[in-house]
Every structure is written in structure tokens, then in C-alpha cells.
Write an enzyme that holds these catalytic residues in place. Sequence first.
Site, mmCIF file in Angstrom:
data_model
loop_
_atom_site.group_PDB
_atom_site.id
_atom_site.type_symbol
_atom_site.label_atom_id
_atom_site.label_comp_id
_atom_site.label_asym_id
_atom_site.label_seq_id
_atom_site.Cartn_x
_atom_site.Cartn_y
_atom_site.Cartn_z
ATOM 1 N N HIS A 57 0.819 -1.216 0.000
ATOM 2 C CA HIS A 57 0.000 0.000 0.000
ATOM 3 C C HIS A 57 0.859 1.274 0.000
ATOM 4 O O HIS A 57 0.353 2.363 -0.264
ATOM 5 C CB HIS A 57 -0.983 0.006 1.184
ATOM 6 C CG HIS A 57 -0.371 0.261 2.529
ATOM 7 N ND1 HIS A 57 -0.077 -0.748 3.421
ATOM 8 C CD2 HIS A 57 -0.002 1.417 3.153
ATOM 9 C CE1 HIS A 57 0.435 -0.224 4.521
ATOM 10 N NE2 HIS A 57 0.489 1.092 4.385
ATOM 11 N N ASP A 59 -0.047 -7.642 1.354
ATOM 12 C CA ASP A 59 0.355 -6.240 1.509
ATOM 13 C C ASP A 59 1.868 -6.099 1.567
ATOM 14 O O ASP A 59 2.411 -5.403 2.422
ATOM 15 C CB ASP A 59 -0.288 -5.612 2.747
ATOM 16 C CG ASP A 59 -0.125 -4.085 2.765
ATOM 17 O OD1 ASP A 59 0.097 -3.496 1.688
ATOM 18 O OD2 ASP A 59 -0.211 -3.488 3.858
ATOM 19 N N SER A 63 4.866 2.625 7.737
ATOM 20 C CA SER A 63 4.497 1.458 6.935
ATOM 21 C C SER A 63 5.673 0.959 6.113
ATOM 22 O O SER A 63 6.326 1.735 5.413
ATOM 23 C CB SER A 63 3.341 1.810 5.995
ATOM 24 O OG SER A 63 2.126 1.853 6.674
#
Length: 465
Positions: free
Chosen positions: A108, A138, A212
Site C-alpha cells: 500500500h 500487503d 508502513s
Amino acid sequence: MSMTLPKLLVPLLPVVALAAVAPSCRAAPPAPPAIAKIARAALPAVVDIESIDPMKPKPGALAKPAHAGKPTAHKADTGTLIVPPRAEQALGTGFFISPKGYIVTNHHVIAGAAEIKVTLHDGRIFTAKRIGADKKADLAVLKIDAHRALPYLRFGDSGKLELGDWVVAIGNPFGLGFSVSAGVVSALHRNIGSGPYDDFIQTDAAINRGNSGGPMLDAHGHVVGVDSAIYSPSGGSVGIGFAIPSSMVRPVAEAIIAHGKMSRGWAGLRIEHVSEDMRTAWHLASAKGVVVAGVVPHGPASGKLAPSDVITTIDGKPIADAHGFKVALAEIPAGQVAHVAYRRDGAIHDAAITIAPPPHPASPAASAKPLQALPKPYDITSLGIAVTTHPGARGVTVVKVGKHSPAARAGLRPDMVIEAVGPDFVTTPKALEDLLAQRRSVTLMVDGPKGLSWLSVSLGAGRKA
């Protein structure tokens, strides 16, 4: 760019009173590892990631001409000014897993990016190439060419983590630059509903937007997770962060580097949860594990596992439920061997199953077959129903239920599929009839509109459907 979970409201608990009754001889908690040493060794292998995505025009919006006014015919080279489209910028983190410049991050972080810039700890900036991604997990792999060997991080074993173990998170929170935080493992195997293979490590180490794709390190400085999501009512860290375990990250990254994608395998099994009825009937210590409900003929597990086998571990990883089974298989690329431990007739056995690529569905033209007469319904008089063999060999399909039959009183309806009688799976009407013989009551595992359920049926003389 961490994903933010919906805001949850939880009551505050009176914790002061708990301290008053804590025993005075309580053992001191383990001392944290040398965090500065871990960070100093790991930081050169961590990178900031900037992904740039040209902004799309809003639906229904029309692009304005460079010069407003009356439409006129233009020659080939008029010098008209074309304004480049604006771009959206996303910030995240990644880390090297090879001296050749391969970088792991979240999918993402770079999804839809037209250009990806990577900033190293020493300030150098590179344009990264996207090697591949696995949206379901992911995860993504990038690569830069630095013309020399690069520092990199080694993977640790997330399966050895325990609650309370110290972990260190490194990332780029809010685009401020490299940042280090530390905490403990708060929970394991969290399913937060973000994807089909959720198996997150939960930590109270501070993780914010921009973290992230950053590494979660154990006390030895090895990667045990990739920071991916936070629970946050406010948008900032509240001490609940989630990381993808290295048991998933490592095989996915290796597969992407080798083949450009992660090709997950297929075991040729249909599995169900272990119900309390099964646990009692088979004298199991607990309901942990999954029960084999069907084996695909000529599939990877054919001849090795059979219906009613209870799978307890895959490659040494304990299997608690159907979701855990799905996650464990998702960590095994097609072509590799999975070592499965299962219980049969009270004893533990082992099977080596070569995970195969999932079969491709045949085209409608190739699978078209001449129409055949429907099989004649088979009467099960003790239940008061008529059934036929399910076309997928999943059990028997109920085609008719007598109005005042034992089946009707138990809630059985046409089009439901009877898959098992207690712990015994059935694939034919005759097998069902044999299992019902000489019984006064049974528990049926039934697949209906609301999924699998168990129905208790008191058998009588019954009547034909």
C-alpha cells in the site's frame, strides 16, 4: 501511510486498585536489549520511500484548454503550453534484504505509484524499480542500483516470539525522517480484517503514519515483522501497532525476487473447524486444529490424508483453526513440500505434501458436457427426506423434506447439503443411510444458506418424502 483502523470506544478500568493487591515479591521484568546498539547496526539498511502518483481528474471533470477563448484550428507546432498533471505524494519506509539492493516494503506504500524515490540513511537518493508485489499479503519488493554492495537486514523467526518480548521499530513517521521506537510484543496472530492472510504481531512500540514498510526487529537485530497498520482513534500512535510476521514476509519476498510474484500453492483439501461434537467423539484434548472434510482425487494430498483426519501442525507451526490453516498454506510457495502432522485413530502421523499450483478452471467450451438425466432421488426414511449425491462429492444434497418428518422438525430444508453424521463424513446416500441405522438420534453437519451448522435430529419411523 499506515492503514488506520476504525475508531473503537472502550471503557476505562480502575487500575489503581490492582496495584494495591500486587504481591511485593513480584519478579522484575526483563531488562530491554541494547536498543541503541540494535538501531545503530540496523539504520544504514533502512530507507525512506516516496511514491509519486499523478492525480487523476475527478469523475465527470473536463480538462480545461491551455488558452480559453473561441475554438480555432491549430497548426502542428503552435507553442501551446501544456501544464503537467499534479501529483499526490505518499511516504513510507522500507529496508534492504540483500546487498544487491532489494528492498521490502508494504504494497500500500507504492500502490499505483508512477515513480518511486528511495532515500538512504546517508542522504543519497535513488529511483527504485518495482520488482513485484503481493497485494493479498500487503508486501512489495523494490530494487535500486547503487553500483556497490549495500548494508542489509537478516530475517529472524517470528514463530519464536512470545508475549512480552522486546521489539524495535524503525521508520519514517509523518515524513520526519528516520526514527526509532521500542516496545514489547502485546499479542500474536491478530486478525484485524485487513486481508485474507491476517496474522499480525501486535506491539506497543510507537508506530505512526509513514512507518508502513519499516522493519520490526527482535533483540538480536533480526527482522521479525514489517510494520503495516495501526489502531488509532486520533490518527497518531496509541500503542497498538501491527506488523506482518517474518514467516510470511520472507517467502513472499524470495518468491517475488525469483519469479516476480508470489504463486501460492494448493493442497487439494477441503477443511472444516473441529466442532465440540467431533472433539467428544474422537476423544480430543481440545478443538484446536482442522478436520479434513474432503480430499481432491489425484490432488497433492490424495493418498496421504483422508476425511476425518485432524491436522494439528504444518511445518511445525501449530494450527488452531481454519484461518490459521489458510495462513500457514499461504506462506508456502507452489512447488515446496509441506510437512503436515495429523491425528488419525488416536495416533499422530506425518505426511509430506508437495504444494502444487492451483488448478486453472477449464473454459466453458472445454468443460461443456452433454446433458445427462438427473439422478433419481434416494429415500432416507428414518429422516423423512430424499437426497442425491452432491455433484462436487461434498456430501448428499437434500431434494425433498417430508412435512412432519424428523428432518423438518430439526430444520433441514431442500438444497441443504449433509456433509457428516457426527464425526463421519458422507459422500453417497447409501453411506448416509448406513450411518443412521440403529440410531435414535444423530448430529448432522449441514451446509446451508448461512454456512455450516450442526443439527440434532431425533429419529423416528419417518416417512417417505
